[in-house]
Write a protein that holds these residues in place. Sequence first.
Motif, mmCIF file in Angstrom:
data_model
loop_
_atom_site.group_PDB
_atom_site.id
_atom_site.type_symbol
_atom_site.label_atom_id
_atom_site.label_comp_id
_atom_site.label_asym_id
_atom_site.label_seq_id
_atom_site.Cartn_x
_atom_site.Cartn_y
_atom_site.Cartn_z
ATOM 1 N N ASP A 37 9.208 -0.339 -3.926
ATOM 2 C CA ASP A 37 9.293 -1.041 -5.195
ATOM 3 C C ASP A 37 9.837 -0.062 -6.230
ATOM 4 N N ASP A 38 10.505 -0.581 -7.242
ATOM 5 C CA ASP A 38 11.095 0.297 -8.255
ATOM 6 C C ASP A 38 10.058 0.940 -9.154
ATOM 7 N N GLU A 39 8.981 0.238 -9.444
ATOM 8 C CA GLU A 39 7.966 0.773 -10.349
ATOM 9 C C GLU A 39 6.594 0.789 -9.695
ATOM 10 N N ALA A 40 5.861 1.843 -9.978
ATOM 11 C CA ALA A 40 4.480 1.935 -9.496
ATOM 12 C C ALA A 40 3.622 0.976 -10.311
ATOM 13 N N PRO A 41 2.554 0.488 -9.726
ATOM 14 C CA PRO A 41 1.696 -0.442 -10.464
ATOM 15 C C PRO A 41 0.874 0.273 -11.530
ATOM 16 N N GLY A 42 0.626 -0.427 -12.612
ATOM 17 C CA GLY A 42 -0.291 0.068 -13.631
ATOM 18 C C GLY A 42 -1.700 -0.400 -13.276
ATOM 19 N N ALA A 43 -2.683 0.200 -13.891
ATOM 20 C CA ALA A 43 -4.078 -0.133 -13.584
ATOM 21 C C ALA A 43 -4.408 -1.590 -13.879
ATOM 22 N N THR A 44 -3.704 -2.213 -14.812
ATOM 23 C CA THR A 44 -4.001 -3.602 -15.176
ATOM 24 C C THR A 44 -2.998 -4.595 -14.593
ATOM 25 N N GLU A 52 -3.353 -0.314 -3.665
ATOM 26 C CA GLU A 52 -2.037 0.133 -4.112
ATOM 27 C C GLU A 52 -2.122 0.845 -5.468
ATOM 28 N N ILE A 53 -2.938 0.323 -6.363
ATOM 29 C CA ILE A 53 -3.079 0.917 -7.695
ATOM 30 C C ILE A 53 -3.708 2.307 -7.607
ATOM 31 N N ALA A 56 -1.250 4.795 -5.970
ATOM 32 C CA ALA A 56 -0.201 5.207 -6.915
ATOM 33 C C ALA A 56 -0.746 6.220 -7.918
ATOM 34 N N ALA A 57 -1.940 5.980 -8.439
ATOM 35 C CA ALA A 57 -2.528 6.904 -9.419
ATOM 36 C C ALA A 57 -2.827 8.261 -8.793
ATOM 37 N N ALA A 58 -3.355 8.265 -7.580
ATOM 38 C CA ALA A 58 -3.667 9.533 -6.907
ATOM 39 C C ALA A 58 -2.390 10.310 -6.583
ATOM 40 N N LEU A 59 -1.385 9.630 -6.111
ATOM 41 C CA LEU A 59 -0.113 10.271 -5.797
ATOM 42 C C LEU A 59 0.543 10.833 -7.062
#
Length: 88
Positions: A37-44, A52-53, A56-59
């Motif tokens: 995907d082009d963008e990582a997910p935000g927390a909300t 997935e959220i 992404a945050a850990a990475l």
Amino acid sequence: MKASKVLYKPFGMALGAAGGALAGAVFRKVWKAIGHDDEAPGATDQERGWREIVLAAALQGAIFAAVKAVVDRSGATTVKRLTGSWPA
């Protein structure tokens, strides 16, 4: 205060800004490759799941920490080479 420490302050701030930009670019490339995907997910982001959220945050955190360590160490090493003393 040591001269090397005084010299390092503005140098370190500039390196930090550049490092942040570099880390962001690296994270976007890595996420695009593994997240498909082009963008990582935000927390909300309602459309994405917890797994997935959190992944992404850990990475993102790991990449930012690694880039910061490389940039900070490189900057301190450069100041040591130029001034003869460690900036800490």
